[in-house]
Structures are given as C-alpha cells and as structure tokens.
Design an enzyme around this catalytic site. Sequence first.
Site, PDB file in Angstrom:
ATOM      1  N   ASP A 139     -51.537  -7.986  56.511  1.00 27.66           N
ATOM      2  CA  ASP A 139     -52.258  -6.617  55.854  1.00 27.66           C
ATOM      3  C   ASP A 139     -50.891  -5.665  55.180  1.00 27.66           C
ATOM      4  O   ASP A 139     -50.069  -5.934  54.549  1.00 27.66           O
ATOM      5  CB  ASP A 139     -52.415  -5.852  57.274  1.00 27.66           C
ATOM      6  CG  ASP A 139     -53.841  -5.431  56.931  1.00 27.66           C
ATOM      7  OD1 ASP A 139     -54.318  -5.265  56.337  1.00 27.66           O
ATOM      8  OD2 ASP A 139     -54.841  -4.815  58.282  1.00 27.66           O
ATOM      9  N   GLU A 158     -54.607  -7.737  51.336  1.00 26.50           N
ATOM     10  CA  GLU A 158     -54.611  -6.448  50.251  1.00 26.50           C
ATOM     11  C   GLU A 158     -55.261  -5.913  49.669  1.00 26.50           C
ATOM     12  O   GLU A 158     -55.150  -4.954  48.962  1.00 26.50           O
ATOM     13  CB  GLU A 158     -53.594  -6.901  49.295  1.00 26.50           C
ATOM     14  CG  GLU A 158     -52.547  -6.197  48.578  1.00 26.50           C
ATOM     15  CD  GLU A 158     -53.143  -5.571  46.771  1.00 26.50           C
ATOM     16  OE1 GLU A 158     -52.940  -5.656  45.745  1.00 26.50           O
ATOM     17  OE2 GLU A 158     -54.393  -6.061  46.923  1.00 26.50           O
ATOM     18  N   GLY A 201     -57.820  -6.813  47.391  1.00 28.80           N
ATOM     19  CA  GLY A 201     -58.037  -7.024  46.281  1.00 28.80           C
ATOM     20  C   GLY A 201     -57.431  -5.310  45.506  1.00 28.80           C
ATOM     21  O   GLY A 201     -57.635  -4.913  43.871  1.00 28.80           O
ATOM     22  N   ASP A 222     -62.620  -3.591  53.868  1.00 30.48           N
ATOM     23  CA  ASP A 222     -63.188  -4.336  55.091  1.00 30.48           C
ATOM     24  C   ASP A 222     -65.126  -4.127  54.899  1.00 30.48           C
ATOM     25  O   ASP A 222     -65.476  -3.350  54.288  1.00 30.48           O
ATOM     26  CB  ASP A 222     -62.469  -3.559  55.907  1.00 30.48           C
ATOM     27  CG  ASP A 222     -61.153  -3.720  55.881  1.00 30.48           C
ATOM     28  OD1 ASP A 222     -61.221  -4.011  55.624  1.00 30.48           O
ATOM     29  OD2 ASP A 222     -61.322  -3.472  57.312  1.00 30.48           O
TER      30      ASP A 222
HETATM   31  C1  GLA Z   1     -56.994  -3.620  58.025  1.00 32.10           C
HETATM   32  C2  GLA Z   1     -57.958  -5.284  57.242  1.00 32.10           C
HETATM   33  C3  GLA Z   1     -58.955  -5.068  59.004  1.00 32.10           C
HETATM   34  C4  GLA Z   1     -58.039  -5.024  60.056  1.00 32.10           C
HETATM   35  C5  GLA Z   1     -57.714  -4.427  60.370  1.00 32.10           C
HETATM   36  C6  GLA Z   1     -56.318  -4.290  61.559  1.00 32.10           C
HETATM   37  O1  GLA Z   1     -58.456  -2.669  57.751  1.00 32.10           O
HETATM   38  O2  GLA Z   1     -57.926  -5.151  56.060  1.00 32.10           O
HETATM   39  O3  GLA Z   1     -59.109  -6.954  58.400  1.00 32.10           O
HETATM   40  O4  GLA Z   1     -57.172  -6.595  60.168  1.00 32.10           O
HETATM   41  O5  GLA Z   1     -56.523  -3.648  59.340  1.00 32.10           O
HETATM   42  O6  GLA Z   1     -56.005  -3.507  62.152  1.00 32.10           O
END
Ligand code: GLA
Length: 383
Positions: A130, A164, A166, A187
């Site tokens: 992440d 990342e 995008g 997300d």
């Molecule tokens: C970010 C990622 C998610 C998930 C959360 C976990 O938001 O984009 O897919 O992994 O962190 O905290």
Amino acid sequence: MTTRPILAQTPPMGWNSWNTFGGDINEVVIRETVDAFVSEGLKDAGYEYVVIDDLWEADERINGRLTWDPEMFPHGIPALADYVHSKGLKFGIYSCAGSHTCAGKPASYGYEEVDARTFAQWGVDFLKYDFCYAPAGTDGPMLYRRMGQALRAAGRPILFSLCEWGKHKPWEWGVRTGGQMWRTTGDINDSWESILQIGFEQQVGLAAYAGPGHWNDPDMLVVGMYGKGNVARGGCTDAEYRSHFSLWCLLASPLMIGCDVQNMNQATKDILLNREAIAVNQDPLGRQGYEVGRVPWARDVAVTWAKPLQDGSVAVGLFNLGERDGRRIAVAWETLGIHDRRPCKVRDLWAREDLGVHAGSFDARVDRHDVAMLRITPVREGE
Ligand code: GLA
C-alpha cells in the site's frame, strides 16, 4: 542456478479479506475461507491466492521484525501459510511502503529488506503493498522499487501487487519495480456508483499497459456482498454484479473476490464460477479489453467493450448503464476489426447459449444495469 516461475502469466485470481472483513479477521476466518475455496469449487475454477489485508499486524515490531497480532493469529502466520499450501492454494499478505499501514500498523519503510526476508520465511506467495504514510521526499517509484528489489533478493517467488491507487500513473512504471499488478484507482465500494466510476470511467485508455506478467488492477470484486461488510455502501443487484464481473473479465483484471465465500448465494456462485467468463479473463493472449462504443442517450448510456482472444474470437460486453429495461444494443463487426461480411458464431456467455451465425453486426436487448457478454468467433472458410 534455479529458474524462477514467471508469475501472473494470466491475471491473478483469489480472495482478499478487506472488502468484507476489514479488521475483523483471524486465523479461523482465513482457514474457513480456504476450506470454502475447495468445497465451493472456487479452487477448481482457478481462484488461487488467499490474501490477508491490513490489520493482521501486531502494534509493534519485535526485534525489528514485523509480527502478527497474537490474539487474531494464535498459531502464527507461518502455520496459516502452511495450511493454505496444504490445500494447493497460495498465501498472500499486506504491508505498506510508508512508515505505517493505512490502518495505522507498523509498515515497511526502512525495513524493506528484513520484511521481504520475513515474508519469504513465512511462506508468503503474494504481497499487496500500500501507499499510506510515505515520508516526505520519497515517491512511489522509489519506494516500490526498493521493495521489488528486496523481494527478488529474498529468494522466494512473491507476486508483487502495488496499491498506489493510480495516483502517479503506476501503469507507466510499475513493471520496472518488479510489480505484477498495480491498482489504477482509489478503493472500490459495494455500490453501482463505485462500479461505474472505477470500472467504466477510470479504466478507459489503460489497455496498452497490461499483458502477461503485468496487469492493471481496478480493485477487488464486490460481487456477492449485497451491502454487508467493510466496504458496503448499499449493495448492488445481481444484474449490477454481473456487469461488474463481466467488465473485470474483459479488462483482464485480477479477479480478487471480496465477498464472504462461506456464505455465497446461488446468484453469486453463478457469477463467480462462470467458466466461460473466467476463460475470457484468463485468455493466454493476455490482452486487456477496451471501450469500442458509447451511445449516450440522455441518461441512458450504453457502452460496448471488446477483448481480443487467442483463438481469433473477440469477447464483447454490451452494457446498459441506463435506467430503461430492454434497451437494444448493437455491435458492428467493423468496430471489432472483423470484416463486415465475415460470418461469425455468437455465443452468449451468461445464458451459455449459442445464438447462431451472423454477419455485419449483432444486437441484443439488455435490461438496466445488466450486460450481454458474447464470444464472437469468425467462421473460417470451409467450416
Ligand atoms: C487502502 C487500500 C485498501 C486496503 C486498505 C487497508 O485503503 O487501498 O485496498 O488495503 O488500505 O487499510
């Protein structure tokens, strides 16, 4: 000198804990998920990676090494990885390029080498990495390169999944970090609006960046969540989940299930286990599909996506993104690169039905938010 397997020759398939369970994970949930992979036929359909997302970590490192939350994982992560492997599946875990994970746990910045070695020792096969809490003065390409290098040096083939969001066009540099897939968006959540935005809007124009060993990742599937779980936002209808899955297949996107696979209803199984749709996603040619048609009509947008396949067929999705049922959507052979006069067999991949031989074009009636997913196969001379 041993040769390493080439990872992700086709888009990775599996399950990730985040969409449904968020921080509510433990070794029992993961073991039961693994069992369901086998008993529900997911493994046989090609789903392979079982991935634990954020919040598996203890609050502090021990002797400089990451460790698991002892209450959630009393038998430890290596034992869990062994269990996953004992069922013929692969085990994935999560960390982050910054000082902390997005949920605030210790992460890998400055510890890339020791963490990569730790993951290799534990039997990890997949790392989702992440991008929260990246220190000032660092950037994505640099931090992901570091972990990519550390994974190579750790000596175990570990699929490297960049998350990342995008932000800095990871499709342009992800492959140089050693990544096999990279998130192209923020997300996803369990709503039709999110599918429209992340899938139908934000994937346009990225097809040239994907291929065997390196894939664009528009995030995990929400099929079958029905408004329950960590990223639930009202849920979707079965038609909407079918459209979502069809688009992800046409996009050659990783297929990471996000619902609770221990409690799938029949409609969810029919979607996630549709072998003909999965075959489009896993086609060895490894081309990502692209939008070939968009017919706006007030709010009644219809879009057509196409994905060339190894055998000379083209997979096509006719999507009714509008609000009217029974919308007629047509695809002309010309937009698929097939000569107008070439007769083609048309197969409906959701009805699992052959629809005859057609030349020039084909059209279908599609209900609101639903899809007709077709495999169009040119008939060769003499056939
Ligand atoms: C970010 C990622 C998610 C998930 C959360 C976990 O938001 O984009 O897919 O992994 O962190 O905290």
